[in-house]
Design a protein around this motif. Structure first.
Motif, short mmCIF file in Angstrom:
data_model
loop_
_atom_site.label_atom_id
_atom_site.label_comp_id
_atom_site.label_asym_id
_atom_site.label_seq_id
_atom_site.Cartn_x
_atom_site.Cartn_y
_atom_site.Cartn_z
N TYR A 133 9.48 2.05 -18.93
CA TYR A 133 9.97 2.62 -17.68
C TYR A 133 9.96 1.56 -16.59
N GLY A 134 10.66 1.86 -15.50
CA GLY A 134 10.76 0.88 -14.43
C GLY A 134 10.89 1.54 -13.08
N THR A 135 10.86 0.71 -12.03
CA THR A 135 11.03 1.20 -10.67
C THR A 135 12.13 0.40 -9.98
N ARG A 136 12.72 1.02 -8.96
CA ARG A 136 13.71 0.35 -8.11
C ARG A 136 13.31 0.49 -6.64
N GLU A 138 14.56 0.19 -2.33
CA GLU A 138 15.58 0.84 -1.50
C GLU A 138 16.93 0.15 -1.60
N ASN A 139 16.95 -1.08 -2.13
CA ASN A 139 18.22 -1.80 -2.35
C ASN A 139 18.73 -1.64 -3.77
N ASP A 140 18.10 -0.73 -4.52
CA ASP A 140 18.47 -0.42 -5.90
C ASP A 140 18.23 -1.59 -6.85
N GLU A 141 17.30 -2.46 -6.50
CA GLU A 141 16.92 -3.58 -7.36
C GLU A 141 15.65 -3.23 -8.12
N ILE A 142 15.58 -3.65 -9.37
CA ILE A 142 14.42 -3.36 -10.21
C ILE A 142 13.20 -4.13 -9.69
N LYS A 143 12.10 -3.41 -9.52
CA LYS A 143 10.86 -4.01 -9.01
C LYS A 143 9.84 -4.23 -10.12
N ARG A 144 9.47 -3.14 -10.82
CA ARG A 144 8.47 -3.22 -11.88
C ARG A 144 9.03 -2.73 -13.20
N VAL A 145 8.51 -3.28 -14.28
CA VAL A 145 8.83 -2.81 -15.63
C VAL A 145 7.52 -2.70 -16.40
N LYS A 146 7.35 -1.59 -17.11
CA LYS A 146 6.19 -1.43 -17.98
C LYS A 146 6.65 -1.09 -19.39
N ILE A 147 6.04 -1.73 -20.35
CA ILE A 147 6.26 -1.45 -21.77
C ILE A 147 4.91 -1.07 -22.35
N ILE A 148 4.77 0.18 -22.74
CA ILE A 148 3.48 0.67 -23.24
C ILE A 148 3.62 1.07 -24.70
N THR A 149 2.82 0.44 -25.53
CA THR A 149 2.76 0.76 -26.95
C THR A 149 1.50 1.57 -27.22
N VAL A 150 1.63 2.67 -27.95
CA VAL A 150 0.47 3.49 -28.28
C VAL A 150 0.18 3.31 -29.77
N TYR A 151 -0.95 2.72 -30.06
CA TYR A 151 -1.34 2.44 -31.45
C TYR A 151 -2.66 3.16 -31.72
N LYS A 152 -2.63 4.13 -32.63
CA LYS A 152 -3.79 4.95 -32.96
C LYS A 152 -4.42 5.53 -31.69
N ASP A 153 -3.55 6.08 -30.84
CA ASP A 153 -3.92 6.78 -29.60
C ASP A 153 -4.50 5.87 -28.52
N LYS A 154 -4.44 4.55 -28.70
CA LYS A 154 -4.85 3.62 -27.65
C LYS A 154 -3.61 2.93 -27.08
N LYS A 155 -3.63 2.69 -25.77
CA LYS A 155 -2.47 2.14 -25.08
C LYS A 155 -2.60 0.63 -24.87
N TYR A 156 -1.49 -0.06 -25.14
CA TYR A 156 -1.41 -1.50 -24.97
C TYR A 156 -0.17 -1.78 -24.11
N ALA A 157 -0.39 -2.32 -22.92
CA ALA A 157 0.70 -2.41 -21.96
C ALA A 157 1.11 -3.83 -21.63
N ILE A 158 2.41 -3.97 -21.34
CA ILE A 158 2.96 -5.16 -20.71
C ILE A 158 3.42 -4.73 -19.32
N ARG A 159 2.98 -5.46 -18.29
CA ARG A 159 3.29 -5.11 -16.91
C ARG A 159 4.02 -6.29 -16.27
N ALA A 160 5.23 -6.02 -15.80
CA ALA A 160 6.04 -7.08 -15.20
C ALA A 160 6.47 -6.70 -13.80
#
Length: 206
Positions: A133-136, A138-160
């Motif tokens: 998922y991501g955020t934009r 007020e100028n409609d530009e992407i600000k943040r991106v998150k990629i979250i993988t769930v492995y055996k009910d534990k979360k592993y995230a990439i935050r950009a």
């Protein structure tokens, strides 16, 4: 309704995927039923059902859908919930919550379902959901991106964080990232490359 979902799952796994573990998207009527059952706090944008060694699970992606006009909405909060069918009810396994950062002038947050995945990425018989998922602003530009993988009910995230200036741009993997099986790491690294290309993003430090 539950029986029809299970029958549909049986059809997909037996005839469509040669009995491999798989997931499928729930239709509008099934989503309405999940909302009526109180599974989510917000309207369900997309819902999936999958089965692995632990049983049949529902995975819902929810956005609070704040209206700004008759034809448009913005999301200020999102929620992903994975729950197991448990004797006619649901038992939550994990959830993801996030919201816009108003201090950074974010105006919208939403799931990038085209990059969503519910597969057994390492072949151990369990689903390894990947949620993006991501955020934009007020100028409609992407600000943040998150990629979250769930492995055996534990979360592993990439935050950009995307930024025109080097010192405010970042790309960080959680400290536990290296604990993921190699096959999953390779899949996510390839996904990052795809997102960079398709969304015209840098997704890097500095």
């Amino acid at each position: 309704m539950k029986n029809s979902i299970l029958l549909l799952f049986f059809f997909y796994t037996t005839f469509g995927f040669s009995q491999k573990i798989s997931s499928f998207i729930l239709n509008k009527e099934q989503i309405v039923q999940l909302e009526a059952d109180g599974l989510s706090d917000f309207p369900i944008y997309r819902a999936y059902e999958f089965q692995n060694k632990t049983g049949v699970c529902e995975l819902v992606l929810c956005e609070n859908q704040k209206s700004i006009s008759k034809k448009d909405t913005l999301n200020t909060k999102i929620q992903a919930i994975c729950a197991m069918n448990d004797h006619g009810g649901f038992r939550e396994r994990w959830r993801i919550n996030d919201l816009i950062d108003t201090a950074e002038a974010e105006k919208n947050i939403w799931f990038w379902t085209k990059y969503f995945s519910a597969q057994d990425l390492d072949g151990d018989g369990y689903m390894d959901p990947v949620i993006v998922y991501g955020t934009r602003d007020e100028n409609d530009e992407i600000k943040r991106v998150k990629i979250i993988t769930v492995y055996k009910d534990k979360k592993y995230a990439i935050r950009a964080v995307e930024c025109d200036l080097d010192d405010c741009r970042s790309f960080k993997k959680d400290a536990n990232w290296k604990l993921l099986p190699q096959k999953i790491q390779v899949y996510i690294n390839q996904l990052v490359v795809k997102i960079r290309k398709e969304q015209n993003l840098l997704l890097k430090d500095g």
